[in-house]
Write an enzyme that holds these catalytic residues in place. Sequence first.
Site, PDB file in Angstrom:
ATOM      1  CB  THR A 181      -0.891  -0.002   1.264  1.00  9.97           C
ATOM      2  OG1 THR A 181      -1.392   1.322   1.498  1.00  9.97           O
ATOM      3  CG2 THR A 181      -0.130  -0.417   2.517  1.00  9.97           C
ATOM      4  CD  GLU A 223      -2.029   5.137   4.742  1.00 12.03           C
ATOM      5  OE1 GLU A 223      -1.756   5.325   5.929  1.00 12.03           O
ATOM      6  OE2 GLU A 223      -2.367   6.052   3.975  1.00 12.03           O
ATOM      7  CE1 TYR A 281      -3.964  -1.784   5.972  1.00 10.01           C
ATOM      8  CE2 TYR A 281      -2.886   0.244   5.277  1.00 10.01           C
ATOM      9  CZ  TYR A 281      -3.522  -0.938   4.967  1.00 10.01           C
ATOM     10  OH  TYR A 281      -3.708  -1.290   3.654  1.00 10.01           O
ATOM     11  CE  LYS A 288      -2.130  -4.292   4.075  1.00  8.64           C
ATOM     12  NZ  LYS A 288      -2.508  -5.364   3.142  1.00  8.64           N
TER      13      LYS A 288
HETATM   14  P1  NDP Z   1     -11.572  -4.457   2.500  1.00  5.91           P
HETATM   15  O1  NDP Z   1     -11.500  -3.949   3.886  1.00  5.91           O
HETATM   16  O2  NDP Z   1     -12.748  -4.099   1.641  1.00  5.91           O
HETATM   17  O3  NDP Z   1     -11.465  -6.055   2.507  1.00  5.91           O
HETATM   18  C1  NDP Z   1     -10.610  -6.720   3.390  1.00  5.91           C
HETATM   19  C2  NDP Z   1     -10.883  -8.203   3.279  1.00  5.91           C
HETATM   20  O4  NDP Z   1     -10.043  -8.893   4.214  1.00  5.91           O
HETATM   21  C3  NDP Z   1     -12.323  -8.597   3.642  1.00  5.91           C
HETATM   22  O5  NDP Z   1     -12.713  -9.669   2.817  1.00  5.91           O
HETATM   23  C4  NDP Z   1     -12.196  -9.073   5.077  1.00  5.91           C
HETATM   24  O6  NDP Z   1     -13.208  -9.961   5.471  1.00  5.91           O
HETATM   25  C5  NDP Z   1     -10.859  -9.777   4.986  1.00  5.91           C
HETATM   26  N1  NDP Z   1     -10.230 -10.014   6.270  1.00  5.91           N
HETATM   27  C6  NDP Z   1      -9.922  -9.121   7.247  1.00  5.91           C
HETATM   28  N2  NDP Z   1      -9.312  -9.734   8.275  1.00  5.91           N
HETATM   29  C7  NDP Z   1      -9.239 -11.043   7.954  1.00  5.91           C
HETATM   30  C8  NDP Z   1      -8.739 -12.197   8.603  1.00  5.91           C
HETATM   31  N3  NDP Z   1      -8.185 -12.130   9.814  1.00  5.91           N
HETATM   32  N4  NDP Z   1      -8.821 -13.378   7.969  1.00  5.91           N
HETATM   33  C9  NDP Z   1      -9.388 -13.481   6.746  1.00  5.91           C
HETATM   34  N5  NDP Z   1      -9.898 -12.438   6.083  1.00  5.91           N
HETATM   35  C10 NDP Z   1      -9.821 -11.233   6.678  1.00  5.91           C
HETATM   36  O7  NDP Z   1     -10.210  -4.009   1.782  1.00  5.91           O
HETATM   37  P2  NDP Z   1      -9.926  -3.700   0.226  1.00  5.91           P
HETATM   38  O8  NDP Z   1     -10.621  -4.678  -0.610  1.00  5.91           O
HETATM   39  O9  NDP Z   1     -10.099  -2.247  -0.002  1.00  5.91           O
HETATM   40  O10 NDP Z   1      -8.343  -3.943   0.168  1.00  5.91           O
HETATM   41  C11 NDP Z   1      -7.802  -5.230  -0.108  1.00  5.91           C
HETATM   42  C12 NDP Z   1      -6.370  -5.292   0.387  1.00  5.91           C
HETATM   43  O11 NDP Z   1      -5.591  -4.302  -0.268  1.00  5.91           O
HETATM   44  C13 NDP Z   1      -6.204  -5.025   1.874  1.00  5.91           C
HETATM   45  O12 NDP Z   1      -5.145  -5.834   2.332  1.00  5.91           O
HETATM   46  C14 NDP Z   1      -5.812  -3.563   1.955  1.00  5.91           C
HETATM   47  O13 NDP Z   1      -5.052  -3.322   3.109  1.00  5.91           O
HETATM   48  C15 NDP Z   1      -4.993  -3.430   0.683  1.00  5.91           C
HETATM   49  N6  NDP Z   1      -4.983  -2.126   0.062  1.00  5.91           N
HETATM   50  C16 NDP Z   1      -6.157  -1.488  -0.239  1.00  5.91           C
HETATM   51  C17 NDP Z   1      -6.149  -0.288  -0.891  1.00  5.91           C
HETATM   52  C18 NDP Z   1      -7.406   0.440  -1.217  1.00  5.91           C
HETATM   53  O14 NDP Z   1      -7.328   1.646  -1.499  1.00  5.91           O
HETATM   54  N7  NDP Z   1      -8.559  -0.214  -1.248  1.00  5.91           N
HETATM   55  C19 NDP Z   1      -4.873   0.339  -1.302  1.00  5.91           C
HETATM   56  C20 NDP Z   1      -3.698  -0.448  -0.976  1.00  5.91           C
HETATM   57  C21 NDP Z   1      -3.764  -1.633  -0.322  1.00  5.91           C
HETATM   58  P3  NDP Z   1     -14.668  -9.443   5.979  1.00  5.91           P
HETATM   59  O15 NDP Z   1     -15.434  -9.102   4.735  1.00  5.91           O
HETATM   60  O16 NDP Z   1     -15.190 -10.603   6.729  1.00  5.91           O
HETATM   61  O17 NDP Z   1     -14.412  -8.233   6.833  1.00  5.91           O
HETATM   62  P1  GDR Z   2      -6.746   5.724   3.937  1.00  9.06           P
HETATM   63  O1  GDR Z   2      -8.291   5.859   3.587  1.00  9.06           O
HETATM   64  O2  GDR Z   2      -6.472   6.015   5.347  1.00  9.06           O
HETATM   65  O3  GDR Z   2      -6.014   6.541   2.907  1.00  9.06           O
HETATM   66  O4  GDR Z   2      -6.499   4.166   3.712  1.00  9.06           O
HETATM   67  P2  GDR Z   2      -9.498   6.591   4.317  1.00  9.06           P
HETATM   68  O5  GDR Z   2     -10.550   6.729   3.297  1.00  9.06           O
HETATM   69  O6  GDR Z   2      -9.851   5.929   5.600  1.00  9.06           O
HETATM   70  O7  GDR Z   2      -8.872   8.034   4.693  1.00  9.06           O
HETATM   71  C1  GDR Z   2      -8.405   8.929   3.688  1.00  9.06           C
HETATM   72  C2  GDR Z   2      -8.136  10.283   4.325  1.00  9.06           C
HETATM   73  O8  GDR Z   2      -9.382  10.876   4.678  1.00  9.06           O
HETATM   74  C3  GDR Z   2      -9.251  11.445   5.973  1.00  9.06           C
HETATM   75  N1  GDR Z   2     -10.575  11.542   6.609  1.00  9.06           N
HETATM   76  C4  GDR Z   2     -11.353  10.504   6.966  1.00  9.06           C
HETATM   77  N2  GDR Z   2     -11.185   9.172   6.830  1.00  9.06           N
HETATM   78  C5  GDR Z   2     -12.187   8.360   7.252  1.00  9.06           C
HETATM   79  N3  GDR Z   2     -12.060   7.033   7.089  1.00  9.06           N
HETATM   80  N4  GDR Z   2     -13.315   8.852   7.858  1.00  9.06           N
HETATM   81  C6  GDR Z   2     -13.522  10.187   8.038  1.00  9.06           C
HETATM   82  O9  GDR Z   2     -14.528  10.602   8.578  1.00  9.06           O
HETATM   83  C7  GDR Z   2     -12.497  11.067   7.551  1.00  9.06           C
HETATM   84  N5  GDR Z   2     -12.360  12.416   7.526  1.00  9.06           N
HETATM   85  C8  GDR Z   2     -11.202  12.692   6.952  1.00  9.06           C
HETATM   86  C9  GDR Z   2      -8.299  10.510   6.699  1.00  9.06           C
HETATM   87  O10 GDR Z   2      -7.765  11.151   7.845  1.00  9.06           O
HETATM   88  C10 GDR Z   2      -7.299  10.239   5.589  1.00  9.06           C
HETATM   89  O11 GDR Z   2      -6.343  11.242   5.542  1.00  9.06           O
HETATM   90  C11 GDR Z   2      -7.049   3.486   2.581  1.00  9.06           C
HETATM   91  C12 GDR Z   2      -7.307   2.034   2.986  1.00  9.06           C
HETATM   92  O12 GDR Z   2      -7.996   1.404   1.945  1.00  9.06           O
HETATM   93  C13 GDR Z   2      -5.994   1.302   3.233  1.00  9.06           C
HETATM   94  O13 GDR Z   2      -6.277  -0.086   3.430  1.00  9.06           O
HETATM   95  C14 GDR Z   2      -5.094   1.471   2.012  1.00  9.06           C
HETATM   96  O14 GDR Z   2      -3.857   0.850   2.236  1.00  9.06           O
HETATM   97  C15 GDR Z   2      -4.880   2.949   1.709  1.00  9.06           C
HETATM   98  O15 GDR Z   2      -6.153   3.553   1.487  1.00  9.06           O
HETATM   99  C16 GDR Z   2      -4.039   3.164   0.466  1.00  9.06           C
END
Ligand code: NDP
Ligand code: GDR
Length: 361
Positions: A139, A141, A163, A167
């Site tokens: 990520t 992050e 987090y 990662k």
């Molecule tokens: P989500 O939060 O939508 O999905 C996470 C998934 O992981 C869900 O299916 C969840 O299950 C499962 N999960 C969580 N904990 C466990 C566990 N202990 N055992 C088995 N399964 C588990 O995330 P995204 O789809 O957005 O992201 C996918 C991956 O990519 C994550 O690892 C995230 O950190 C990473 N990532 C995401 C980005 C983004 O912008 N979306 C950017 C960069 C990296 P359940 O549905 O039951 O909660």
């Molecule tokens: P991020 O996503 O932390 O970048 O991680 P998120 O959407 O949670 O936050 C983005 C930015 O918005 C600011 N923010 C808020 N965030 C949330 N969730 N709720 C609020 O009310 C709010 N107000 C302001 C946050 O402070 C932050 O700066 C996501 C996840 O998908 C990770 O798993 C992944 O690795 C990274 O993106 C890339």
Amino acid sequence: MAAQDSKRRVALITGVTGQDGAYLAEYLLGLGYTVHGIKRRSSSFNTARVDHLYQDPHVGNVPFLMHYGDMTDSTNLIRLMQQIRPTEVYNLAAQSHVAVSFESPEYTANAGAIGVLRLLEAIRILGMEKETRFYQASTSELYGLVQEVPQKETTPFYPRSPYGVAKLYGYWITVNYREAYNMFACNGILFNHESPIRGETFVTRKITRGVARIEVGLEKTIYLGNLEAKRDWGHARDYVEGMHMILQADSPDDFVLSTGETRSVREFIELAFAEVGRSVEWRGKGVDDVGIDKATGKTVVRIDPTYFRPTEVDLLIGDASKARAKLGWKPKTSFAKLVKEMVAGDLAEARQDAANGKRSV
Ligand code: NDP
Ligand code: GDR
């Protein structure tokens, strides 16, 4: 690096019930893969994002199968790996919410860091290093505190949350297993990617859902934290194609996937409201910052300091030129199109909720 068995195309996706898992499963099924997904046991249904892909296995051979499992359970992961013998593993499972990782740091590390090790070890214990390619969901992050802009594969890491630190381990253990055991193990360093099925507590979806519910009269105000943070937001549909491309390369490597554009949370809010024909005017400063709907004079955005993080990531903007040059990957969806699609999805849901008489909880 040994070539994969060209006939078998069997993917194992951890985190299949999440946003990316659902898009990736659909994409791989479309390419003719057999797809196995790991889902967690929960007291209520948690497969809504993949229900449309499900077919009853009692009727014969089906291409999409789900298994109970957990990233914290090595025995389960080894057994599933042994049964499925996937040609490609996509490790998407993690406690993926940055703010929640400050509340639950140990669990976040267990699932998001040691979980990666458990999967890599399962491959090694079973002697599958030559037959199985491994993708780790790394990520942006990892970059955390800004060291360089735009951020690319060579930019130093400085994570700013439990987090991000979990990662970081996942990233390096993937690199180490590639180098130590000659495994086809790769990191996709993905910048934020969103969609209409993004989790409702991530900021983009929280905003588009809030805008839609205000529009249909189910809610009045969206409560948010830091509006100044800047993110490089793309569409999840484009990014899962990149994950697949990373595992089809000639040799294993790590790649940034990003759009190369950055926008603040405030800009996201303005565009989302513009989608429903409203324009937001900002008044006040800091925690008294409020967003007013110009036409009605009503307050539609307020700051709730509980949403501020102990340490924040201020600015993310990625340079995906390596992925473009080596894989031919580039994002297809513009920021404006992403916001439009998300607002449209949430409007449809909010109208349905309004018709069913549902209000906010
Ligand atoms: P989500 O939060 O939508 O999905 C996470 C998934 O992981 C869900 O299916 C969840 O299950 C499962 N999960 C969580 N904990 C466990 C566990 N202990 N055992 C088995 N399964 C588990 O995330 P995204 O789809 O957005 O992201 C996918 C991956 O990519 C994550 O690892 C995230 O950190 C990473 N990532 C995401 C980005 C983004 O912008 N979306 C950017 C960069 C990296 P359940 O549905 O039951 O909660
Ligand atoms: P991020 O996503 O932390 O970048 O991680 P998120 O959407 O949670 O936050 C983005 C930015 O918005 C600011 N923010 C808020 N965030 C949330 N969730 N709720 C609020 O009310 C709010 N107000 C302001 C946050 O402070 C932050 O700066 C996501 C996840 O998908 C990770 O798993 C992944 O690795 C990274 O993106 C890339």
